[in-house]
Design an enzyme around this catalytic site. Structure first.
Site, mmCIF file in Angstrom:
data_model
loop_
_atom_site.group_PDB
_atom_site.id
_atom_site.type_symbol
_atom_site.label_atom_id
_atom_site.label_comp_id
_atom_site.label_asym_id
_atom_site.label_seq_id
_atom_site.Cartn_x
_atom_site.Cartn_y
_atom_site.Cartn_z
ATOM 1 N N LYS A 1 0.841 -1.199 0.000
ATOM 2 C CA LYS A 1 0.000 0.000 0.000
ATOM 3 C C LYS A 1 0.870 1.239 0.000
ATOM 4 O O LYS A 1 2.048 1.205 0.385
ATOM 5 C CB LYS A 1 -0.937 0.018 1.214
ATOM 6 C CG LYS A 1 -0.234 0.097 2.582
ATOM 7 C CD LYS A 1 0.147 1.501 3.035
ATOM 8 C CE LYS A 1 0.895 1.477 4.369
ATOM 9 N NZ LYS A 1 1.510 2.793 4.703
ATOM 10 N N PRO B 1 9.726 -4.425 -0.326
ATOM 11 C CA PRO B 1 10.822 -4.108 0.605
ATOM 12 C C PRO B 1 10.350 -4.136 2.053
ATOM 13 O O PRO B 1 9.204 -3.809 2.359
ATOM 14 C CB PRO B 1 11.244 -2.698 0.193
ATOM 15 C CG PRO B 1 10.802 -2.559 -1.227
ATOM 16 C CD PRO B 1 9.549 -3.375 -1.344
ATOM 17 N N VAL B 2 11.230 -4.545 2.944
ATOM 18 C CA VAL B 2 10.913 -4.664 4.364
ATOM 19 C C VAL B 2 11.140 -3.325 5.068
ATOM 20 O O VAL B 2 12.054 -2.576 4.720
ATOM 21 C CB VAL B 2 11.780 -5.770 5.004
ATOM 22 C CG1 VAL B 2 11.587 -5.811 6.507
ATOM 23 C CG2 VAL B 2 11.443 -7.119 4.380
ATOM 24 N N ALA C 1 9.525 -0.522 4.996
ATOM 25 C CA ALA C 1 9.596 0.492 3.943
ATOM 26 C C ALA C 1 8.421 1.454 3.932
ATOM 27 O O ALA C 1 8.341 2.320 3.065
ATOM 28 C CB ALA C 1 9.687 -0.209 2.579
ATOM 29 N N GLY C 2 7.474 1.299 4.868
ATOM 30 C CA GLY C 2 6.281 2.131 4.835
ATOM 31 C C GLY C 2 5.242 1.651 3.847
ATOM 32 O O GLY C 2 4.310 2.384 3.500
ATOM 33 N N ALA D 1 3.604 -1.498 4.236
ATOM 34 C CA ALA D 1 2.765 -2.500 4.909
ATOM 35 C C ALA D 1 3.028 -3.917 4.405
ATOM 36 O O ALA D 1 2.111 -4.735 4.359
ATOM 37 C CB ALA D 1 1.279 -2.152 4.768
ATOM 38 N N GLY D 2 4.275 -4.219 4.087
ATOM 39 C CA GLY D 2 4.590 -5.557 3.588
ATOM 40 C C GLY D 2 4.279 -6.655 4.586
ATOM 41 O O GLY D 2 3.637 -7.652 4.249
ATOM 42 N N SER E 1 2.239 -6.493 7.230
ATOM 43 C CA SER E 1 0.798 -6.517 7.485
ATOM 44 C C SER E 1 0.056 -7.185 6.333
ATOM 45 O O SER E 1 -0.915 -7.918 6.549
ATOM 46 C CB SER E 1 0.273 -5.085 7.669
ATOM 47 O OG SER E 1 0.821 -4.492 8.823
ATOM 48 N N SER E 2 0.514 -6.932 5.117
ATOM 49 C CA SER E 2 -0.120 -7.551 3.958
ATOM 50 C C SER E 2 0.115 -9.057 3.934
ATOM 51 O O SER E 2 -0.775 -9.834 3.564
ATOM 52 C CB SER E 2 0.409 -6.913 2.676
ATOM 53 O OG SER E 2 -0.337 -7.338 1.560
ATOM 54 N N ASP F 1 -2.495 -2.019 10.522
ATOM 55 C CA ASP F 1 -2.661 -1.987 9.066
ATOM 56 C C ASP F 1 -3.262 -3.279 8.506
ATOM 57 O O ASP F 1 -3.651 -3.319 7.333
ATOM 58 C CB ASP F 1 -1.318 -1.753 8.374
ATOM 59 C CG ASP F 1 -0.828 -0.324 8.523
ATOM 60 O OD1 ASP F 1 -1.642 0.547 8.878
ATOM 61 O OD2 ASP F 1 0.374 -0.080 8.268
#
Length: 297
Positions: free
Chosen positions: A10, A94-95, A97-98, A100-101, A103-104, A136
């Site tokens: 996101k 990317p980890v 990174a802002g 939401a990886g 959370s997704s 998130d």
């Protein structure tokens, strides 16, 4: 049975901080938008009641520090299912990174286990589970577009047909979200969030207006604490001659383009001078993804 769920990243189209809450968190009001950059979450049922996670990314924890493992634990506890799951996580987002990886990944695990175990839970029920994992995660369960309030878990979902391309630039800088929020001053708070105007522009498909409405109250704080991110932002703006924005607490920067031709020009210009550039675009909810055009090779 091996099952695949995509975990979509996101970006924040707006992020306003309203106040500091008594519980130590901050009250936010933000417009979140799913994009098609995604991790792949492969799930397989195990007869033994254990959760096993493997990943192609050696820097990703595979124990219960991983939000996908936490999601599997919550799902099994809430449903009472006595079984296990094998999770194979292919990281592309990317980890830290802002975007939401994590959370997704958790949201995709919840959706996938719902299919894997044929439990028939609704997205609303899965989002309730997700709220126990992270702020998130409920948004990531649904995907698409939403205004997120509270700590980010109170959602008003937005159905629009506005399609834009997103160019992501990921600086190789670790940014602490907690430190960014701690760095906020009362002067950074607002009582006039921009989400209403952004949603109006999305609904009216004002693609030429939207880039100028993107705003993130955390961006000045991140730039002050991590000047190398600000320097990169200035370089990207100089190269592309387009406004540069930041997602979440950063450090990922992004640009918006209304057409694939413009997006390709920006992508090619950035790839000539930078390494970690991603070509992406808006996607809808998990149940009704938009038709996607091909990204450049």
């Amino acid at each position: 049975m091996l099952l695949l769920e995509r975990a979509y990243a996101k970006v924040n189209l707006t992020l306003d901080v309203l106040e500091r809450r008594p519980d130590g968190y901050h009250e936010v009001d933000m417009v979140m938008q799913s994009i098609d950059l995604s991790d792949l979450v492969w799930l397989e049922r195990r007869s033994a009641p254990t959760i096993v996670l493997e990943s192609n990314a050696t820097y990703v924890p595979t124990d219960d520090r991983n939000l996908a493992v936490q999601a599997a634990q919550v799902f099994l506890q809430e449903t009472g299912i006595v079984a296990g799951v094998h999770i194979n996580l292919e990281k592309n987002i990317p980890v830290a990174a802002g975007l939401a990886g994590g959370s997704s990944d958790a949201a995709a695990t919840l959706r996938g286990m719902n299919r894997l175990f044929n439990t028939g839970l609704t997205l609303d029920e899965l989002a309730e589970m997700g709220a126990k994992i992270g702020s998130d995660v409920p948004f990531c369960v649904y995907g698409g577009t939403a205004i997120a309030r509270g700590r980010g878990e109170r959602l008003t979902r937005i159905d629009h047909r506005c399609h834009m391309y997103v160019l992501l630039i990921h600086p190789r800088v670790f940014v602490s979200t907690a430190d960014i929020y701690q760095g906020l001053n009362p002067s950074d708070f607002t009582d006039e969030p921009l989400s209403t105007r952004m949603v109006q522009a999305l609904l009216e498909e004002q693609v030429d207006v939207i880039p100028g409405l993107v705003d993130n109250r955390l961006q000045p704080v991140t730039f002050a604490m991590y000047p190398e991110v600000q320097q990169l932002s200035e370089k990207v703006e100089m190269v592309t001659r387009h406004p540069v924005h930041m997602s979440g607490s950063g450090p990922t920067l992004f640009l918006l383009a209304p057409t694939i031709q413009q997006a390709n020009r920006m992508y090619n210009a950035l790839r000539g001078i930078m390494r970690d550039v991603y070509f992406s675009q808006f996607v809808g909810t998990v149940s009704s993804l938009a038709n996607l055009q091909s990204r450049p090779e």
